[in-house]
Design an enzyme around this catalytic site. Structure first.
Site, PDB file in Angstrom:
ATOM      1  N   TYR A  87     115.265 -72.022  14.112  1.00 33.01           N
ATOM      2  CA  TYR A  87     115.523 -72.905  12.958  1.00 33.01           C
ATOM      3  C   TYR A  87     116.165 -72.144  11.798  1.00 33.01           C
ATOM      4  CZ  TYR A  87     115.104 -76.137   9.193  1.00 33.01           C
ATOM      5  OH  TYR A  87     115.422 -76.966   8.147  1.00 33.01           O
TER       6      TYR A  87
ATOM      7  N   TRP B 216     119.404 -72.585   8.396  1.00 31.64           N
ATOM      8  CA  TRP B 216     120.645 -73.189   7.890  1.00 31.64           C
ATOM      9  C   TRP B 216     121.887 -72.404   8.250  1.00 31.64           C
ATOM     10  CZ3 TRP B 216     122.274 -76.678   3.646  1.00 31.64           C
ATOM     11  CH2 TRP B 216     121.445 -77.809   3.568  1.00 31.64           C
TER      12      TRP B 216
END
Ligand code: PGD
Length: 773
Positions: free
Chosen positions: A111, A113
Site C-alpha cells: 500500500y 501513494w
C-alpha cells in the site's frame, strides 16, 4: 544528465516544469494552474539529498544469519551489495518462499501513494511482477484514506468512486448552494493533492465564488483551520469523534419541528421510521435530542437547535470529510451525513444533497475525462486471500486467526515475505512499535525506496528507486483534463533504478521476463498505453496527436464529460427507472444487509457509539493526527518546504492558549505527547484556532525513535502514529482508525535529543566469509 531545457513534469500535487540553472533545479508551476501548491518547492532540493538511497543494501543480520524472524529490524546496520548480487538474493528468496509455502506466503499489498506517473506507479509494478512471475500474492483491499466509507457506501448509496468523485461539481456549488455544512471542513491542504496528478487547483476559487454569491459555509471541526479563509464561514468547534451524536440531534430537531421532508424520505429512502424510533428512544428510553448531544459534542443545545433552523428550507449541501471515518466507528458520521441530507430533502437538487468527502482530495467535485489514461495491466492474481489494508500488523502477528469483514468471517494468512514499493507503512500505520514487532516476524522484508524512510530502515533488502524526475512517465488522473509528459530532468541518483527495470531483471532470473515486459521497454510502454487512449478517443471522434508529438509538446488537453452529480440527479428524476446501486435501489437509512451481519459495532442503521478512546485523568487530551499541509503524507519530508514548516527540525504540535497556560507551555517549547504506546516530541505552537482539550500533530514526520527497539518508543521528530491505536473502525469495514487518540501533554524537561530522521543508517562493510558473525 542536467539539461538546461525546460522539462514538463507532474506530481500528485501539481504539474510543473523543471530546468537546471547552474546547479540549481528551478521548478515552475504549470501556467494553467490558478492556485499552485507550495508542495512543489519540496522537489527543488530532493534529488541529491543525503536521505536518498544510493545503492542496493542488505541488513547485516539477514546477510549473516539468513532469512527468519529477527528482532533487530529497525536497529541494524546495512551492507552494500552490487546490483547483480542484490538481484540474485531477491530472486532466490522469492523462489525459496514461493517454493516452500506457495505465493500465499507472500504479502504484496504494498500500500502507498507512490508517485504520479501512471506507468512507473510502484504498487502496480509490484502487483504485475508478483502475478506474472510467481502466480500471485496475498493482497490488501481498500485504502487508508477511505477504509470505512469504501465498504459502507455501496450498502447505502453506491460505489465510493461514483459518490465521491461524481457526487457534485464545484461549479454547481459555486452557483447554487445556499448552505454548505461540512463535517470535518474543506481544508485546502487536502484538496491540493490528487493521486496521479492535478494540474489545476480550483477549490479556493470556487469557494470564494460561492461565498461572494452569499453561500454560507459552516465547518464543524475541532480545528478552525479546516475551513479556508475564502469561505468567510462559521466555525463550529466540536469534540473529536462526536459528529454522529451531533447529526442525530439535528435530525431530532428536524423531526420534532416537522421540518423533515417526509415526502422525499418516503419516496427515495428505506428505513427512516427505524431511525426515528431510535431518535425517540423507543427501544431504550434514550431520546437523542439536542440536550442529549450537547455534553457529548461540547456544543450547547441551543446552538444545535439554531443550526437545525439554519438548514431548514435552504438549499443545503452536506459534506463529510474522509478524516471523520478514519476513527473508531467511522462509518456512523458518513452514514448520518447522508441521512441528514435526505431528511432535508436535498439529494439530487442542484447544489444540494450529499457530497461525501468533497474537499478531501483534488479529484472530488471535478468532471471526468471522456477517456481515462489506461492503467498498467496487473495480470491475474492466482491467490484469493486478502486483508483490509489497515489490518497488516494483525495479519503478521496473528496468522490463522479469524476476523470479521463486510459480512465475511475470514482467516489471516501465514505470511513469510513482504514486498513493498511505493509506500511507507512506518508513516501510514498505527502503533508503530506494534508494527515493528509484526515486521520482525517475517522471514524477509524487501523494500524499493527512493530514500531512507523508516520502512526502508526496517527492510532486509533495500533496492534504491529513482524519483520521477530521473525517469520518463505520463502524469494524469481521470479527473484531470491535462495529460502531462513527465520528461526526464536528471540522471538517476547513485545507482538507483526505476521499479520497472528492477522487476524486469528479477523476472528474468525467475523465468518470467516475457510475461512481465511483453517485450517492451519503459518508453515503449508509455507509447503503447498512450496509443490505447488515443484509439478509445478516436472511437468517440476525438483526435489527439500521436505519441511522439504529445511527448514533444509536453501537455495535452483532454475532453471531459460534465458528469458531476449525475447519479443522484437521475435518481431524483425517476427513482424507479434510475434506481441506486443499493439492494433496495433507494437511499438506505436502514440496511437489511448490514443488520444481517449482526455487528454490535455497526448495526443496521446509524447510531451513536461511545469510542473506547476518550480522555481521562491519565490522558486528558484528544490528539488529532491529520494530514499535513507541508508535504503529501511522508513524501519528501526532507524537502525544503516541509523542513521550513518545522521548528528546530521538529514537527509542530498545536494547542489552545488556555491549555498552554495551564501547562506552562509557550510557542517554541519542545513538548512531549505520551500514552501507553510511546512518546512523541514536537515543537509547540499555541493557537486559538484549535479548541481546548485537543492537540493537533499532523502525520508525515519520518519516524525517528531514540531507541528503535524500545517497547514504548520515543520519537524525537514528531510522528503521531507512535501514539495512535491499531484497531479497525468496526467489524464491517476494518478501516484505519488513526485520526484520533488520547494523550498526556507536557513540556519536555531537559535537553531535547537532536532529530536524526534524515541521516542514513550506519553502512557497514561486509565481514569476511566464515568470520563467525
Ligand atoms: P507516502 O508518504 O505517500 O505514504 O500512506 P503512504 O504509505 O501512501 O508513501 C509513499 C512512499 O513511496 C514514499 O516513502 C516515497 O518515497 C515512495 N515512492 C515515491 N515514488 C516512488 C517510486 O517511484 N518507487 C518507489 N519504490 N517508491 C516511491 C498514506 C496513508 O497514510 C494515507 S493515504 C492516509 S489517508 C492515512 N492518513 C492518516 C491519518 O490521517 N492519520 C494517521 N494517524 N495516519 C494516517 N495514515 C495514512
Amino acid at each position: 544528465m542536467t539539461s538546461t531545457h525546460r522539462k514538463t513534469h507532474s506530481s500528485h500535487w501539481g504539474a510543473f516544469t523543471a530546468r537546471w540553472q547552474d546547479d540549481r533545479l528551478v521548478i515552475t508551476p504549470f501556467s494553467g494552474d490558478p492556485d499552485p501548491s507550495p508542495l512543489l518547492q519540496n522537489m527543488a532540493n530532493a534529488l541529491g539529498h543525503r536521505a536518498r538511497i544510493a545503492g542496493p543494501m542488505v541488513r547485516r543480520g539477514w546477510l549473516e544469519q539468513g532469512p527468519g524472524p529477527d528482532n533487530r529490524r529497525g536497529a541494524d546496520e546495512y551492507v552494500a551489495l552490487s546490483w547483480p548480487e542484490a538481484y540474485e538474493r531477491v530472486a532466490a528468496e522469492l523462489q525459496r518462499v514461493a517454493g516452500e509455502s506457495g505465493p500465499e506466503a507472500i504479502f504484496g499489498g504494498s500500500y502507498g501513494w507512490s508517485s504520479a506517473g501512471r506507468f512507473h506507479h510502484a504498487q502496480s509494478q509490484v502487483h504485475r511482477f508478483l502475478n506474472t512471475t510467481l502466480g500471485g500474492y496475498v493482497r490488501s483491499v481498500n485504502s487508508y484514506s477511505s477504509g470505512a466509507s469504501a465498504v459502507l457506501l455501496p450498502h447505502i448509496i453506491g460505489d465510493i468512486n461514483e459518490i465521491a468523485r461524481r457526487g457534485v461539481s464545484w461549479q454547481e456549488i459555486a452557483q447554487h448552494t445556499e448552505v454548505m455544512i461540512s463535517f470535518g471542513g474543506l481544508a485546502l491542504k487536502n484538496s491540493q493533492v490528487a493521486s496521479g496528478g492535478l494540474s489545476e487547483h480550483t477549490e479556493r476559487g470556487f469557494i470564494d465564488q460561492a461565498a461572494r454569491r452569499g453561500a454560507a459555509f459552516i465547518s464543524v471541526s475541532p480545528l478552525e483551520s479546516d475551513l479556508p479563509a475564502e469561505a468567510r464561514g462559521e466555525w463550529l468547534p466540536i469534540r473529536p469523534g462526536t459528529d454522529a451524536a451531533l447529526i442525530l440531534a439535528l435530525l431530532h430537531v428536524l423531526v420534532s419541528r416537522r421540518w423533515s421532508d417526509e415526502a422525499f424520505l418516503a419516496r427515495y429512502c428505506v428505513g427512516w421510521e427505524k431511525l426515528v424510533a431510535y431518535l425517540r428512544g423507543d427501544a431504550d428510553g434514550q431520546v437523542r435530542d439536542a440536550a442529549w448531544a450537547a455534553p457529548i459534542c461540547g456544543i450547547p443545545a441551543a446552538r444545535i437547535e439554531a443550526l437545525a433552523a439554519r438548514l431548514h428550507g435552504r438549499r443545503v449541501m452536506v459534506t463529510v470529510a474522509h478524516s471523520l471515518q478514519r476513527a473508531e466507528h467511522g462509518e456512523q458520521p458518513v452514514w448520518l451525513g447522508l441521512v441528514l441530507a435526505a431528511a432535508l430533502g436535498q439529494p439530487g437538487l442542484p447544489g444540494g444533497g450529499y457530497a461525501y468527502a468533497l474537499g478531501a482530495l483534488g479529484h472530488y467535485g471535478k468532471h471526468h475525462n471522456q477517456v481515462a489514461f489506461p492503467a498498467l495491466p496487473q495480470g491475474k492474481n492466482g491467490i484469493d486471500r486478502f486483508i483490509p489494508v489497515a489490518r497488516v500488523a494483525d495479519m503478521l502477528l496473528h496468522p490463522g486467526e479469524k476476523f470479521f469483514y463486510n459480512g465475511r468471517h475470514l482467516t489471516y494468512p501465514s505470511i513469510r515475505l513482504a514486498y513493498w514499493a511505493g509506500g511507507n507503512p512506518f508513516h501510514h500505520h498505527q502503533d508503530l512499535a506494534r508494527l515493528r514487532r509484526a515486521f520482525c516476524r517475517l522471514d524477509t522484508l524487501i523494500v524499493h525506496e527512493t530514500a531512507w524512510t523508516a520502512t526502508a530502515r526496517h527492510a532486509d533488502i533495500v533496492l534504491p528507486a529513482t524519483m520521477t524526475l530521473e525517469r520518463e512517465d505520463i502524469g494524469g488522473a481521470p479527473t484531470d483534463r491535462h495529460l502531462v509528459a513527465m520528461q526526464q530532468a536528471a540522471a538517476p541518483y547513485g545507482e538507483a533504478k526505476d521499479d520497472y527495470a528492477i522487476f524486469t531483471e528479477l523476472a528474468r532470473r525467475l523465468g518470467g521476463e516475457a510475461a512481465f515486459t511483453e517485450g517492451r521497454g519503459a518508453r515503449e510502454w508509455l507509447a503503447h498505453l498512450y496509443q490505447q487512449m488515443r484509439e478509445r478517443l478516436r472511437e468517440r471522434d476525438v483526435s489527439v496527436p500521436d505519441f511522439a508529438t504529445f511527448w514533444q509538446q509536453g501537455i495535452l488537453e483532454l475532453p471531459q464529460d460534465q458528469d458531476g452529480g449525475r447519479l443522484l440527479r437521475a435518481f431524483r428524476q425517476d427513482p424507479e427507472r434510475n434506481p441506486l446501486p443499493t439492494p433496495s435501489g433507494k437511499l438506505e437509512i436502514f440496511s437489511q444487509a448490514i443488520a444481517g451481519f449482526g455487528y454490535a459495532d455497526c448495526p443496521g442503521h446509524p447510531v451513536w457509539l461511545e469510542p473506547q478512546q476518550r480522555p481521562d485523568q491519565q490522558h486528558p487530551f484528544y490528539l488529532i493526527a491529520n494530514q499535513p499541509e507541508s508535504r503529501l503524507h511522508s513524501q519528501l519530508d526532507f524537502g525544503q518546504y516541509s523542513v521550513s514548516r518545522k521548528r528546530g527540525g521538529r514537527e509542530i504540535c498545536r494547542l489552545n492558549p488556555d491549555d498552554a497556560r495551564r501547562l506552562g507551555i509557550t510557542t517554541g517549547d519542545v513538548v512531549e505527547l505520551v500514552n501507553g504506546r510511546g512518546t512523541v516530541l514536537a515543537s509547540a505552537e499555541v493557537s486559538a484556532r484549535i479548541m481546548p482539550g485537543v492537540v493537533q500533530l499532523p502525520t508525515g514526520a519520518w519516524y525517528d525513535p531514540v531507541d528503535p527497539l524500545a517497547e514504548k518508543p520515543v520519537c524525537r521528530h514528531g510522528n503521531p502514529n507512535v501514539l495512535t491505536l491499531d484497531i479497525g473502525t468496526s467489524s464491517l469495514s476494518q478501516g484505519c482508525a488513526g485520526q484520533i487518540t488520547v494523550v498526556r501533554v507536557g513540556r519536555f524537561a531537559g535537553e531535547a535529543p537532536e532529530v536524526r530522521a534524515f541521516e542514513p543508517p550506519v553502512a557497514a562493510s561486509r565481514r569476511p566469509e566464515n568470520s563467525g558473525g
